[in-house]
Design a protein around this motif. Structure first.
Motif, PDB file in Angstrom:
ATOM      1  N   ARG A 118       0.839  -1.201   0.000  1.00 24.16           N
ATOM      2  CA  ARG A 118       0.000   0.000   0.000  1.00 24.16           C
ATOM      3  C   ARG A 118       0.875   1.253   0.000  1.00 24.16           C
ATOM      4  N   HIS A 119       2.014   1.187   0.683  1.00 25.20           N
ATOM      5  CA  HIS A 119       2.909   2.342   0.705  1.00 25.20           C
ATOM      6  C   HIS A 119       3.392   2.671  -0.708  1.00 25.20           C
ATOM      7  N   ALA A 120       3.743   1.654  -1.484  1.00 24.20           N
ATOM      8  CA  ALA A 120       4.188   1.895  -2.862  1.00 24.20           C
ATOM      9  C   ALA A 120       3.060   2.475  -3.695  1.00 24.20           C
ATOM     10  N   ILE A 121       1.855   1.961  -3.510  1.00 29.79           N
ATOM     11  CA  ILE A 121       0.703   2.486  -4.260  1.00 29.79           C
ATOM     12  C   ILE A 121       0.454   3.946  -3.901  1.00 29.79           C
ATOM     13  N   ASP A 122       0.494   4.253  -2.614  1.00 24.99           N
ATOM     14  CA  ASP A 122       0.275   5.647  -2.192  1.00 24.99           C
ATOM     15  C   ASP A 122       1.388   6.565  -2.679  1.00 24.99           C
TER      16      ASP A 122
END
Length: 533
Positions: free
Chosen positions: A207-211
């Motif tokens: 999720r961090h990479a997506i954000d």
């Protein structure tokens, strides 16, 4: 207190043959989840109704599947040799993957797991990747991208698919590249987690990479082929490192024939599950490897002899002068079959290659209508000269400039007997063609062979498209080279018309080649890409 489960969305755009799709879906059901909560986002992009029905059945039997119909019916050409991707297909798939990224973000998933539908997973794969703590990590799989070539992983270190370490601005000899290439492949066969420059097809994204903004959108000032490359470059620019895990390699069903490997793959996984005890949420200990290994300095020795061989016919007014003036810089001798020329082709060869031993055989009547006879004649004439290395090119083929600087190191390579190169079909003097039928530069073909008099060479006996070398040469140690070969023979409209008429005369039904490709020769608006030397 129950530990909160890690929520993962598994996304897969699917355009697949039913037998392979069935194995893919069964593989998903074998995944060990424990503390993972897994949902599916599948996009049905199939032409085959049976494949669509398999997806419907998969959806109807469980509540955690979101199935979307793509609305496309684009043909995707593949055979037991390779797969053919057009630019439209690539960016259609990129859009599908972006939709999956958006769904994972909107529904607050912890991870998105993007998976190609021709992969079979080890049951522990997803648990292991999620436990790695990496923002972007792929599980490795190994593929023969062309028949009879070595297995290579789907990850790379830099550029489009360079699988060796190279520092910015570092100039490497062919021997150094070979050493580093083999070191890279050997390392990835050791269970561990390794940082890489590019990956795809079996990728867990946090999720961090997506954000942070990762996506499969095209980067307009990058000409690299494939949506995965644009994803990886964008991730690197955002400061997100890329990793590959090699504990539980997936099985790639790249060809229909790979289905024969499924039973053994499943059995071997089951054995591993019975003996793999302990806390499976923790990755296995990575092997300790030095940060960098010294690259041995190769001893400079006299290079082996290089024999150029060509078949020519009425090449004088075309590219022969340009081609031979380039080749004479590095060849030691030439064996040329003058196949029924009626112009001064033979004289031009002798003139340009003066001071170099040249052996010319004159065919009064051309043998090209039975190519296998012609190729065997060429081969026999070459081996009469006691060759060491044989460079087999046509009169309209020329390597990029750096070949002249790197060929000596290729010839000194002790552990390789065959080098394969990408061939680019030029449609103008500075553009090459790329579409569904003109993709030779996306595969590697043999042009440089070390002759071994003790090897039993066997020919493909087809009268057309029989190959320049015997068909069993991939049994010898071989390697892919990043040096590029330019094919100039299509680069003028009048030459294309001549070839078009010749192919339709010699092979009107496409029995030995591809009739659709023959017909595409006269396309009025082909897709052309600028050549960068």
């Amino acid at each position: 207190m129950n530990k909160k489960k890690t929520r993962i969305l598994l996304g897969s755009p699917i355009h697949q043959k039913p037998p392979i799709l069935r194995q893919f879906l069964d593989s998903l059901l074998r995944l060990q989840l424990d503390t993972l909560e897994l949902d599916f986002y599948l996009i049905d992009d199939n032409e085959d109704e049976q494949s669509s029905q398999l997806l419907e059945d998969f959806k109807s039997s469980r509540e955690n599947v979101f199935l979307q119909i793509s609305g496309y019916r684009d043909p995707y050409i593949r055979d037991d040799t390779t797969h053919f991707w057009s630019a439209n297909l690539v960016w259609k798939v990129a859009n599908f993957k972006n939709m999956m990224i958006q769904r994972a973000a909107l529904l607050d998933y912890d991870y998105l797991f993007l998976l190609d539908s021709d992969l079979l997973l080890h049951p522990l794969t997803l648990k292991h990747l999620a436990a790695s703590g990496k923002d972007i990590i792929s599980e490795v799989f190994w593929t023969q991208w062309q028949p009879n070539t070595i297995l290579q992983p789907q990850v790379w270190m830099h550029d489009e698919y360079s699988q060796w370490e190279r520092l910015p601005g570092e100039q490497l000899s062919a021997e150094e590249i070979s050493y580093r290439f083999n070191h890279f492949l050997t390392k990835l066969k050791i269970p561990g987690i390794y940082e890489v420059g590019g990956l795809g097809a079996c990728t867990l994204i946090s999720r961090h990479a997506i954000d942070s903004g990762v996506s499969y959108n095209i980067i307009k000032n990058i000409s690299y082929w494939g949506e995965d490359r644009h994803f990886c470059i964008r991730a690197a620019a955002l400061g997100i490192p890329l990793y590959v895990d090699t504990h539980y390699p997936a099985l790639h069903l790249y060809r229909d024939s790979d289905l024969s490997k499924v039973e053994d793959y499943i059995k071997s996984n089951a054995v591993e599950l019975t003996v793999d005890s302990g806390d499976l949420s923790e990755p296995k200990q990575e092997p300790t490897l030095p940060d960098s290994e010294p690259i041995p300095v190769p001893l400079v020795r006299k290079r082996p002899k290089l024999t150029l061989t060509m078949i020519v016919k009425n090449e004088s007014p075309r590219f022969l002068r340009q081609v031979l003036e380039t080749h004479r810089k590095y060849i030691d001798e030439a064996v040329i079959i003058n196949d029924g020329s009626t112009d001064d082709t033979a004289a031009l060869c002798l003139d340009i290659l003066k001071d170099i031993p040249v052996h010319i055989v004159h065919n009064v009547i051309s043998k090209f209508s039975n190519e296998i006879e012609l190729r065997k004649q060429q081969w026999e004439e070459v081996i009469k000269r006691d060759p060491e290395w044989i460079l087999n090119l046509d009169g309209d083929e020329i390597f990029e400039d750096r070949f002249a600087q790197e060929i000596d190191n290729l010839l000194r390579e002790d552990n390789v007997d065959l080098f394969c190169f990408r061939l680019y079909d030029f449609w103008t003097k500075d553009h090459y063609r790329e579409d569904a039928y003109w993709r030779s530069h996306l595969s590697y073909r043999p042009f440089l062979l070390r002759y071994n008099k003790d090897f039993n060479y066997v020919w493909n006996e087809l009268p057309q498209h029989c190959g320049r070398f015997p068909e069993n040469i991939f049994e010898v140690p071989h390697q892919l080279s990043d040096l590029r070969l330019k094919h100039l023979g299509w680069s003028k409209p009048e030459y294309r018309m001549e070839k078009y008429l010749r192919y339709l005369q010699l092979d009107p039904e496409g029995q030995y080649g591809c009739k659709e490709q023959y017909l595409s020769i006269l396309d009025q608006q082909p897709k052309l890409i600028p050549w960068v030397e």
